[in-house]
Design a protein around this motif. Structure first.
Motif, PDB file in Angstrom:
ATOM      1  N   LYS A  37     -12.066   4.202   4.274  1.00 56.69           N
ATOM      2  CA  LYS A  37     -10.888   3.944   5.105  1.00 56.69           C
ATOM      3  C   LYS A  37     -10.771   2.468   5.442  1.00 56.69           C
ATOM      4  O   LYS A  37      -9.663   1.925   5.480  1.00 56.69           O
ATOM      5  N   GLN A  38     -11.891   1.799   5.685  1.00 50.95           N
ATOM      6  CA  GLN A  38     -11.845   0.358   5.946  1.00 50.95           C
ATOM      7  C   GLN A  38     -11.356  -0.395   4.722  1.00 50.95           C
ATOM      8  O   GLN A  38     -10.571  -1.343   4.834  1.00 50.95           O
ATOM      9  N   SER A  39     -11.804   0.005   3.545  1.00 51.34           N
ATOM     10  CA  SER A  39     -11.355  -0.632   2.311  1.00 51.34           C
ATOM     11  C   SER A  39      -9.852  -0.428   2.117  1.00 51.34           C
ATOM     12  O   SER A  39      -9.133  -1.378   1.771  1.00 51.34           O
ATOM     13  N   ASP A  40      -9.362   0.787   2.341  1.00 50.91           N
ATOM     14  CA  ASP A  40      -7.926   1.058   2.232  1.00 50.91           C
ATOM     15  C   ASP A  40      -7.134   0.217   3.221  1.00 50.91           C
ATOM     16  O   ASP A  40      -6.064  -0.309   2.896  1.00 50.91           O
ATOM     17  N   LEU A  41      -7.650   0.069   4.433  1.00 50.12           N
ATOM     18  CA  LEU A  41      -6.969  -0.732   5.447  1.00 50.12           C
ATOM     19  C   LEU A  41      -6.907  -2.202   5.050  1.00 50.12           C
ATOM     20  O   LEU A  41      -5.883  -2.860   5.229  1.00 50.12           O
ATOM     21  N   ALA A  45      -3.505  -4.300   4.330  1.00 49.55           N
ATOM     22  CA  ALA A  45      -3.203  -5.552   5.037  1.00 49.55           C
ATOM     23  C   ALA A  45      -2.859  -6.659   4.050  1.00 49.55           C
ATOM     24  O   ALA A  45      -1.939  -7.449   4.277  1.00 49.55           O
ATOM     25  N   VAL A  46      -3.574  -6.722   2.930  1.00 51.33           N
ATOM     26  CA  VAL A  46      -3.281  -7.725   1.903  1.00 51.33           C
ATOM     27  C   VAL A  46      -1.906  -7.465   1.292  1.00 51.33           C
ATOM     28  O   VAL A  46      -1.122  -8.396   1.087  1.00 51.33           O
ATOM     29  N   ALA A  47      -1.596  -6.202   1.010  1.00 54.38           N
ATOM     30  CA  ALA A  47      -0.291  -5.864   0.436  1.00 54.38           C
ATOM     31  C   ALA A  47       0.838  -6.217   1.401  1.00 54.38           C
ATOM     32  O   ALA A  47       1.862  -6.789   0.994  1.00 54.38           O
ATOM     33  N   LEU A  48       0.664  -5.906   2.684  1.00 48.82           N
ATOM     34  CA  LEU A  48       1.688  -6.241   3.668  1.00 48.82           C
ATOM     35  C   LEU A  48       1.833  -7.751   3.831  1.00 48.82           C
ATOM     36  O   LEU A  48       2.940  -8.260   3.996  1.00 48.82           O
ATOM     37  N   ASP A  49       0.716  -8.481   3.770  1.00 45.40           N
ATOM     38  CA  ASP A  49       0.785  -9.939   3.887  1.00 45.40           C
ATOM     39  C   ASP A  49       1.572 -10.534   2.726  1.00 45.40           C
ATOM     40  O   ASP A  49       2.427 -11.400   2.915  1.00 45.40           O
ATOM     41  N   ALA A 135      -2.077   5.468  -0.661  1.00 49.06           N
ATOM     42  CA  ALA A 135      -0.788   4.957  -0.190  1.00 49.06           C
ATOM     43  C   ALA A 135       0.170   6.142  -0.165  1.00 49.06           C
ATOM     44  O   ALA A 135       0.546   6.649  -1.201  1.00 49.06           O
ATOM     45  N   GLN A 136       0.534   6.584   1.024  1.00 50.07           N
ATOM     46  CA  GLN A 136       1.331   7.794   1.135  1.00 50.07           C
ATOM     47  C   GLN A 136       2.777   7.533   1.506  1.00 50.07           C
ATOM     48  O   GLN A 136       3.630   8.355   1.241  1.00 50.07           O
ATOM     49  N   MET A 137       3.052   6.386   2.135  1.00 54.54           N
ATOM     50  CA  MET A 137       4.417   6.154   2.578  1.00 54.54           C
ATOM     51  C   MET A 137       4.680   4.660   2.693  1.00 54.54           C
ATOM     52  O   MET A 137       3.811   3.900   3.100  1.00 54.54           O
ATOM     53  N   ASN A 157       6.257  -0.653   7.142  1.00 51.62           N
ATOM     54  CA  ASN A 157       5.046   0.122   7.422  1.00 51.62           C
ATOM     55  C   ASN A 157       4.509   0.707   6.127  1.00 51.62           C
ATOM     56  O   ASN A 157       5.278   1.242   5.326  1.00 51.62           O
ATOM     57  N   ILE A 158       3.211   0.608   5.940  1.00 56.59           N
ATOM     58  CA  ILE A 158       2.541   1.266   4.826  1.00 56.59           C
ATOM     59  C   ILE A 158       1.526   2.230   5.416  1.00 56.59           C
ATOM     60  O   ILE A 158       0.742   1.852   6.271  1.00 56.59           O
ATOM     61  N   GLN A 159       1.583   3.472   4.961  1.00 55.03           N
ATOM     62  CA  GLN A 159       0.581   4.441   5.409  1.00 55.03           C
ATOM     63  C   GLN A 159      -0.142   5.005   4.214  1.00 55.03           C
ATOM     64  O   GLN A 159       0.384   5.144   3.169  1.00 55.03           O
TER      65      GLN A 159
END
Length: 159
Positions: A37-41, A45-49, A135-137, A157-159
């Motif tokens: 979960k930390q890796s996904d987060l 964060a990199v994708a959103l940046d 990546a669900q949403m 938002n990315i979930q």
């Protein structure tokens, strides 16, 4: 000590050792899930940046249509999130698409002649997964410019 006392102590020791082993296995599994979960987060964060930096230089938003309802989710059924922006090589057309079958967020580079009305111009030059697992949403919310002194803002938002 009698044989009965040794058997009772041995049984209690075996019981407590079995409980300790179960606790260790549960802790190891929880640590593995937490690390994933930390890796996904971090990847999110990199994708959103990256998406934020590209949107800051956005010239034109092609998809979604800003006249649509304020929240849209993009995936395999809906159109990708496509906009024209600047990078070091000049003007580029970038699209972010959520593939719900593989749970990946993909960054697509389109040809500079991209036109949302003409399907023949919607050719992908390069496609790279940005966020691969879970990546669900992908949500895009156009905020009311009148609340921000006429400046258009987007919430993503990315979930």
């Amino acid at each position: 000590m009698t044989v009965l006392e040794v058997l009772i102590v041995g049984t209690l020791l075996a019981f407590f050792m079995a409980m300790a082993c179960d606790i260790l296995v549960l802790a190891y599994n929880a640590q593995t899930v937490t690390a994933q979960k930390q890796s996904d987060l971090r990847f999110a964060a990199v994708a959103l940046d990256r998406l934020t930096r590209e949107l800051a230089a956005c010239d034109k938003l092609y998809s979604p249509d800003p006249t649509l309802p304020p929240v849209s989710t993009f995936g395999t059924i809906n159109p990708p999130f496509v906009f024209r922006t600047d990078d070091a090589t000049g003007k580029i057309v970038v699209g972010y698409a959520l593939d719900t079958t593989n749970n990946t967020l993909t960054r697509n580079l389109y040809q500079p002649i991209y036109n949302p009305v003409i399907p023949a111009t919607q050719v992908i030059q390069e496609s790279k997964p940005v966020l691969q697992n879970n990546a669900q949403m992908l949500q895009f919310t156009a905020l009311d410019p009148s609340l921000y002194f006429g400046v258009p803002f987007v919430q993503i938002n990315i979930q």
